[in-house]
Design a protein around this motif. Sequence first.
Motif, PDB file in Angstrom:
ATOM      1  N   VAL A 185       0.730  -1.169   0.132  1.00 32.41           N
ATOM      2  CA  VAL A 185       0.446   0.459  -0.122  1.00 32.41           C
ATOM      3  C   VAL A 185       1.183   0.867  -0.246  1.00 32.41           C
ATOM      4  N   VAL A 186       0.307   2.610   0.039  1.00 29.49           N
ATOM      5  CA  VAL A 186       0.677   3.396  -0.240  1.00 29.49           C
ATOM      6  C   VAL A 186       2.074   3.958   1.084  1.00 29.49           C
ATOM      7  N   PRO A 187       2.685   3.975   1.454  1.00 24.84           N
ATOM      8  CA  PRO A 187       3.134   4.644   2.738  1.00 24.84           C
ATOM      9  C   PRO A 187       3.118   5.902   2.916  1.00 24.84           C
ATOM     10  N   LYS A 188       3.113   5.897   3.855  1.00 26.06           N
ATOM     11  CA  LYS A 188       2.251   7.533   4.798  1.00 26.06           C
ATOM     12  C   LYS A 188       3.547   8.157   5.436  1.00 26.06           C
ATOM     13  N   SER A 189       4.375   7.022   6.041  1.00 30.85           N
ATOM     14  CA  SER A 189       5.517   7.563   7.327  1.00 30.85           C
ATOM     15  C   SER A 189       7.287   7.240   6.423  1.00 30.85           C
ATOM     16  N   ALA A 190       7.945   7.350   7.262  1.00 30.00           N
ATOM     17  CA  ALA A 190       8.904   7.117   6.970  1.00 30.00           C
ATOM     18  C   ALA A 190       9.112   5.806   7.223  1.00 30.00           C
ATOM     19  N   TYR A 191       8.654   5.402   8.284  1.00 30.69           N
ATOM     20  CA  TYR A 191       8.376   3.850   8.864  1.00 30.69           C
ATOM     21  C   TYR A 191       8.276   3.120   7.933  1.00 30.69           C
ATOM     22  N   GLU A 192       6.525   3.441   7.417  1.00 31.32           N
ATOM     23  CA  GLU A 192       6.148   2.467   6.629  1.00 31.32           C
ATOM     24  C   GLU A 192       6.114   2.278   5.355  1.00 31.32           C
TER      25      GLU A 192
ATOM     26  N   GLU B 113       9.901   2.018   4.563  1.00 35.31           N
ATOM     27  CA  GLU B 113      11.384   1.730   4.529  1.00 35.31           C
ATOM     28  C   GLU B 113      10.583   0.109   4.584  1.00 35.31           C
ATOM     29  N   VAL B 114       9.381  -0.124   6.182  1.00 32.62           N
ATOM     30  CA  VAL B 114       9.291  -1.817   6.024  1.00 32.62           C
ATOM     31  C   VAL B 114       9.188  -2.021   4.721  1.00 32.62           C
ATOM     32  N   SER B 115       8.807  -1.102   3.690  1.00 29.54           N
ATOM     33  CA  SER B 115       7.987  -1.949   2.841  1.00 29.54           C
ATOM     34  C   SER B 115       8.844  -2.579   0.909  1.00 29.54           C
ATOM     35  N   TRP B 116       9.918  -0.744   2.101  1.00 27.50           N
ATOM     36  CA  TRP B 116      11.164  -1.130   0.651  1.00 27.50           C
ATOM     37  C   TRP B 116      12.237  -2.407   1.290  1.00 27.50           C
ATOM     38  N   LYS B 117      12.375  -2.680   1.965  1.00 22.87           N
ATOM     39  CA  LYS B 117      12.991  -4.007   2.694  1.00 22.87           C
ATOM     40  C   LYS B 117      12.458  -4.585   2.317  1.00 22.87           C
ATOM     41  N   ALA B 118      10.791  -5.072   2.090  1.00 24.50           N
ATOM     42  CA  ALA B 118      10.451  -6.499   1.609  1.00 24.50           C
ATOM     43  C   ALA B 118      10.382  -6.677   0.611  1.00 24.50           C
ATOM     44  N   LEU B 119      11.175  -5.696  -0.036  1.00 23.23           N
ATOM     45  CA  LEU B 119      10.800  -5.871  -0.925  1.00 23.23           C
ATOM     46  C   LEU B 119      12.420  -5.732  -2.245  1.00 23.23           C
ATOM     47  N   SER B 120      13.454  -5.835  -1.114  1.00 17.98           N
ATOM     48  CA  SER B 120      14.959  -5.620  -1.684  1.00 17.98           C
ATOM     49  C   SER B 120      15.310  -6.649  -2.118  1.00 17.98           C
ATOM     50  N   ASP B 121      14.662  -7.671  -2.381  1.00 20.70           N
ATOM     51  CA  ASP B 121      15.199  -8.703  -3.481  1.00 20.70           C
ATOM     52  C   ASP B 121      14.387  -8.706  -4.977  1.00 20.70           C
ATOM     53  N   ASP B 122      13.904  -7.543  -4.889  1.00 21.13           N
ATOM     54  CA  ASP B 122      12.701  -6.772  -5.882  1.00 21.13           C
ATOM     55  C   ASP B 122      12.499  -5.968  -6.885  1.00 21.13           C
ATOM     56  N   CYS B 123      13.598  -5.476  -8.124  1.00 20.56           N
ATOM     57  CA  CYS B 123      14.135  -4.253  -7.673  1.00 20.56           C
ATOM     58  C   CYS B 123      12.682  -3.309  -8.745  1.00 20.56           C
TER      59      CYS B 123
ATOM     60  N   LEU C 106       7.685   2.947  -5.579  1.00 22.66           N
ATOM     61  CA  LEU C 106       8.536   4.428  -5.544  1.00 22.66           C
ATOM     62  C   LEU C 106       7.062   5.374  -6.230  1.00 22.66           C
ATOM     63  N   LYS C 107       6.313   3.741  -7.735  1.00 22.26           N
ATOM     64  CA  LYS C 107       5.788   4.912  -8.372  1.00 22.26           C
ATOM     65  C   LYS C 107       4.124   4.820  -8.347  1.00 22.26           C
ATOM     66  N   MET C 108       3.860   4.388  -6.883  1.00 24.90           N
ATOM     67  CA  MET C 108       2.531   4.407  -6.423  1.00 24.90           C
ATOM     68  C   MET C 108       2.383   5.887  -5.745  1.00 24.90           C
ATOM     69  N   ILE C 109       4.076   6.497  -5.250  1.00 20.97           N
ATOM     70  CA  ILE C 109       4.094   7.941  -4.546  1.00 20.97           C
ATOM     71  C   ILE C 109       4.396   8.830  -4.760  1.00 20.97           C
ATOM     72  N   SER C 110       2.881  10.231  -4.698  1.00 18.37           N
ATOM     73  CA  SER C 110       3.036  11.252  -5.275  1.00 18.37           C
ATOM     74  C   SER C 110       4.075  11.991  -5.249  1.00 18.37           C
ATOM     75  N   PRO C 111       5.237  12.015  -6.132  1.00 21.36           N
ATOM     76  CA  PRO C 111       6.405  12.993  -5.767  1.00 21.36           C
ATOM     77  C   PRO C 111       6.377  14.242  -4.389  1.00 21.36           C
ATOM     78  N   THR C 112       5.492  14.954  -4.307  1.00 23.57           N
ATOM     79  CA  THR C 112       5.400  15.897  -4.006  1.00 23.57           C
ATOM     80  C   THR C 112       4.725  15.724  -2.705  1.00 23.57           C
ATOM     81  N   SER C 113       4.640  14.328  -2.816  1.00 25.84           N
ATOM     82  CA  SER C 113       4.691  13.779  -1.007  1.00 25.84           C
ATOM     83  C   SER C 113       5.721  13.394  -0.518  1.00 25.84           C
ATOM     84  N   LEU C 114       6.708  13.383  -0.911  1.00 23.90           N
ATOM     85  CA  LEU C 114       8.029  12.775  -0.349  1.00 23.90           C
ATOM     86  C   LEU C 114       8.470  13.433   0.709  1.00 23.90           C
TER      87      LEU C 114
END
Length: 421
Positions: free
Chosen positions: A297-304, A306-316, A323-331
Amino acid sequence: MAGTSGNNGNDRSSLKFQGFLDRLDGWGDLLNENSLNLPDKSSMASSSRTIKEQQGTSKFAPEKILNYTGLGYPSLSHDEAVPDAASEKELGNEYFKQKKFKEAIGCYSRSIALTPTAVAFANRAMAYLKIRRFEEAETDCTEALNLDDRYVKAYSRRATARKELGKLKEAMEDAEFAVSIEPNTQELRKQYDDIKALYMKEMAKKISGTAKSSVPEVHKPSSSAPQNAKAASVMGTDAKARESPLISIQESKVAKEASKESVQAVMNRRNEAKESVEDLASRAVSHFSSKHTKNIVVPKSAYEFEVSWKALSDDCHMQAHLLKMISPTSLPQIFKNSLSASILVDIVKCTSTFFREETELAIAILDNLTKVLRFDMISMCLSQFDRTEMRRIWNEVFSAEAVPMDHVETLTRLRSKYLHE
């Protein structure tokens, strides 16, 4: 006249005092009738305790305390201190040291009511843990992290609460994130290792249960049936031949060999079954990971994030999808002041993989990352390895000749921010 005036003054004082007593009596009647909208029980109990224990010795007058509870009594002196969030928190800390956890919870609750802080929520969560109210502890830690998403103690305490509630996966993620913030704290590492071990044990049980239901049972050979063809041949000899000592010896040897071969066959079947279980378990883990990573799901905090990012660490590819799911302006709002150097480098690497196909999106991501708090300090303090990797990506992808001319100026500006050249 002076005497009369003095008497009138005394009469007025007496009337004021009598009015004050009448108000107290009225308050008592209202309490008995349960018709007054009072604060919660813990606050009233604490206020009553404070009045009884601190009269004559406390810096807070009884009337001041009554006014604090919302009953409307005025203070007697402007010089007396009003209870504030900090003093209530400190009083809660003192009760906690004395192992009076319920009293501490009352103090922390009043501190939060006055001024909500991450520390007060986390302290109350710790008191809840002590009396095994794990759901309340989890909720308070979440509230603390809503106020400060880099507060390590809140992650650690929520991990403890979630472990006790059986939420091992979520507890492991909390503990892992706490370690990522303070990697040199041994207590956090031990907590993460312990929870991870419990989680892996639980997963192994689930996978083993699935595997056993899919593998046929290996049956032992019947003792009454011939164990193999050689044994059957021996048993098929006539009775006269069996009476010969030589034949008996040969039969014994053949039977032993047959027994060995039978045992070996059983062992081979067991090994094959074990291999099939392991293979099935491996496929189950792979399926579980695949299903988990695709339900992002679209993360709403740095914690969410990082958790999602690490879970997908073996799948670029999936990281790029996230990354594309997140609006760039919300970073900037997502990361606030919690962007780490490793995550920054990873995002730049991932962005480079779809830069040519989606150039404008990639540039928007790179541009908005520079607006995250502390970006300049993070980019300046990259390790030598990360700096070299960042420069390679910019030279090979973002600064290549194939970049459209209308984006060259923007990328040149961003390059100076990322590489400080």
